[in-house]
Design an enzyme around this catalytic site. Structure first.
Site, mmCIF file in Angstrom:
data_model
loop_
_atom_site.group_PDB
_atom_site.id
_atom_site.type_symbol
_atom_site.label_atom_id
_atom_site.label_comp_id
_atom_site.label_asym_id
_atom_site.label_seq_id
_atom_site.Cartn_x
_atom_site.Cartn_y
_atom_site.Cartn_z
ATOM 1 N N GLY A 133 -4.226 5.986 -9.680
ATOM 2 C CA GLY A 133 -5.535 6.058 -10.519
ATOM 3 C C GLY A 133 -6.785 6.294 -10.057
ATOM 4 C CB ALA A 181 -3.480 1.324 -11.109
ATOM 5 C CD GLU A 200 -3.352 8.717 -13.088
ATOM 6 O OE1 GLU A 200 -3.389 7.582 -12.432
ATOM 7 O OE2 GLU A 200 -2.552 8.961 -13.773
ATOM 8 C CD GLU A 209 0.949 7.331 -9.610
ATOM 9 O OE1 GLU A 209 0.807 8.355 -9.055
ATOM 10 O OE2 GLU A 209 -0.489 7.124 -9.980
HETATM 11 N N1 COA Z 1 -3.608 -1.907 -5.420
HETATM 12 C C1 COA Z 1 -4.101 -3.176 -4.757
HETATM 13 N N2 COA Z 1 -4.412 -3.364 -3.605
HETATM 14 C C2 COA Z 1 -4.666 -2.496 -2.711
HETATM 15 C C3 COA Z 1 -4.233 -1.170 -3.017
HETATM 16 C C4 COA Z 1 -3.659 -0.706 -4.610
HETATM 17 N N3 COA Z 1 -3.543 0.267 -5.062
HETATM 18 N N4 COA Z 1 -4.380 -0.198 -2.175
HETATM 19 C C5 COA Z 1 -4.651 -1.047 -1.218
HETATM 20 N N5 COA Z 1 -4.789 -2.329 -1.647
HETATM 21 C C6 COA Z 1 -5.193 -3.462 -0.621
HETATM 22 C C7 COA Z 1 -4.050 -3.746 0.248
HETATM 23 O O1 COA Z 1 -3.111 -4.646 -0.497
HETATM 24 C C8 COA Z 1 -4.797 -4.625 1.393
HETATM 25 O O2 COA Z 1 -5.252 -5.628 0.937
HETATM 26 P P1 COA Z 1 -5.010 -7.082 1.807
HETATM 27 O O3 COA Z 1 -5.940 -6.663 2.987
HETATM 28 O O4 COA Z 1 -5.319 -8.316 1.120
HETATM 29 O O5 COA Z 1 -3.291 -7.099 2.470
HETATM 30 C C9 COA Z 1 -6.309 -3.664 1.437
HETATM 31 O O6 COA Z 1 -6.221 -3.045 0.168
HETATM 32 C C10 COA Z 1 -6.217 -2.541 2.455
HETATM 33 O O7 COA Z 1 -5.162 -1.771 2.308
HETATM 34 P P2 COA Z 1 -4.064 -1.399 3.632
HETATM 35 O O8 COA Z 1 -2.538 -1.075 2.883
HETATM 36 O O9 COA Z 1 -4.162 -2.501 4.489
HETATM 37 O O10 COA Z 1 -4.864 -0.223 4.187
HETATM 38 P P3 COA Z 1 -4.065 0.993 4.882
HETATM 39 O O11 COA Z 1 -5.508 1.722 5.806
HETATM 40 O O12 COA Z 1 -2.971 0.503 5.816
HETATM 41 O O13 COA Z 1 -3.312 1.909 3.999
HETATM 42 C C11 COA Z 1 -3.273 3.156 1.943
HETATM 43 C C12 COA Z 1 -4.105 2.443 3.057
HETATM 44 C C13 COA Z 1 -4.194 3.531 0.896
HETATM 45 C C14 COA Z 1 -2.453 4.152 2.406
HETATM 46 C C15 COA Z 1 -2.472 1.847 1.152
HETATM 47 O O14 COA Z 1 -3.448 0.820 0.997
HETATM 48 C C16 COA Z 1 -1.660 2.272 0.074
HETATM 49 O O15 COA Z 1 -0.603 3.102 0.240
HETATM 50 N N6 COA Z 1 -2.070 1.986 -1.181
HETATM 51 C C17 COA Z 1 -1.416 1.845 -2.428
HETATM 52 C C18 COA Z 1 -1.745 3.347 -2.805
HETATM 53 C C19 COA Z 1 -0.971 3.454 -4.202
HETATM 54 O O16 COA Z 1 0.505 3.320 -4.202
HETATM 55 N N7 COA Z 1 -1.453 3.829 -5.365
HETATM 56 C C20 COA Z 1 -1.174 4.150 -6.585
HETATM 57 C C21 COA Z 1 -1.038 2.764 -7.463
HETATM 58 S S1 COA Z 1 -0.252 2.960 -8.745
#
Ligand code: COA
Length: 259
Positions: free
Chosen positions: A112, A67, A115, A135
């Site tokens: 999400g 999400a 999910e 989460e």
């Molecule tokens: N919601 C909003 N934005 C997200 C996102 C999410 N769930 N997951 C990634 N993004 C965005 C980042 O903020 C970043 O945006 P920016 O370039 O404007 O800063 C972009 O996507 C790229 O992500 P980034 O974190 O820089 O890539 P990474 O390769 O370093 O890491 C992940 C990848 C997937 C490990 C990391 O993005 C992450 O942990 N995301 C969240 C996962 C999560 O907690 N999901 C559950 C949500 S309830």
């Protein structure tokens, strides 16, 4: 292909490819994505010429990274339940679609995203895919059906551990615990998944719909499940497709089901 939409729908050969196209945010599910996904599923089930769908993410890095976290801090404290209910309802409509929907997971399927994949009828994934319900690292819990579907798919103990630790697993592990059915090279993921869907949509459309309904009923009360199976069997049994399938078998030829 609609240029102004985040969720792109392309139809070819009776199959709809639904692509969540927000790669700069790893295809995170914001309100627009959820609404457009909902519209895509409505269209899939309304349009007779479309027999099934594949959901995937744009780019090579992510299926859906969850999400959209960006809006969480601005949202009112009391809005969480409604947010969860909205996502749950859309994912339920995917699970209950009368037409088959496969998730082709091309990268991160987190929160999400995992999910969403679990709400599809089954899942294929590329070798680089990663799965998890992180989460807990944000101080919350899965809200789009993760606590309900994950234990049914991989078992209660494994689901407890994944959701409580927030740890991420790779495709090999996801395959070994039954979260995904197949692992492919990334460049082969769509063609491989399409070939599976093609096999399915050549079968009787009515029988496929009854399979989905009947297998979904296996997750509730056992008596209701068997009753549903009997009703669904009855629905398939009275079709022209049954007559064609049985006749073709007896005549030693390939059946041609109604399109
Ligand atoms: N919601 C909003 N934005 C997200 C996102 C999410 N769930 N997951 C990634 N993004 C965005 C980042 O903020 C970043 O945006 P920016 O370039 O404007 O800063 C972009 O996507 C790229 O992500 P980034 O974190 O820089 O890539 P990474 O390769 O370093 O890491 C992940 C990848 C997937 C490990 C990391 O993005 C992450 O942990 N995301 C969240 C996962 C999560 O907690 N999901 C559950 C949500 S309830």
């Amino acid at each position: 292909m609609q240029d102004n939409k985040i969720v792109q729908c392309e139809v070819a050969d009776g199959m709809m490819i639904i692509t969540i196209n927000r790669p700069e945010k790893l295809n995170a599910l914001n309100e627009d994505v959820l609404n457009e996904l909902n519209e895509a599923i409505i269209l899939l089930n309304k349009e007779d010429s479309i027999k099934g769908a594949i959901i995937t993410g744009a780019g090579e890095k992510a299926f859906v990274a969850g999400a959209d976290i960006a809006g969480f801090l601005k949202a009112p404290n009391e809005s969480g339940k409604l947010l969860a209910q909205k996502g749950q309802a859309i994912f339920l409509s995917i699970e209950q679609s009368t037409k088959p929907i496969i998730a082709a997971i091309n990268g991160y399927a987190l929160g999400g995203g995992c999910e969403l994949a679990m709400s599809c009828h089954f899942r294929t994934a590329s070798e680089n895919a990663k799965f998890g319900q992180p989460e807990i690292n944000l101080g919350i819990i899965p809200g789009y059906g993760g606590t309900q579907r994950l234990p049914k798919i991989i078992g209660k103990g494994r689901a407890m551990e994944m959701i409580m630790t927030g740890k991420t697993i790779d495709s090999a592990e996801a395959f070994s615990i039954g979260l995904i059915n197949h692992v492919c090279k990334q460049e082969e993921l769509m063609s491989y998944t399409t070939s599976i869907l093609k096999t399915i949509i050549e079968k009787s459309t009515i029988a496929i719909a009854q399979i989905i309904k009947s297998i979904n009923a296996s997750e509730g009360d056992e008596v209701v499940g068997y009753e549903t199976e009997a009703i669904c069997f009855g629905e398939a049994f009275k079709t022209d497709d049954m007559k064609e399938g049985v006749t073709a078998f007896l005549e030693k030829r390939k059946p041609v089901f109604k399109k």
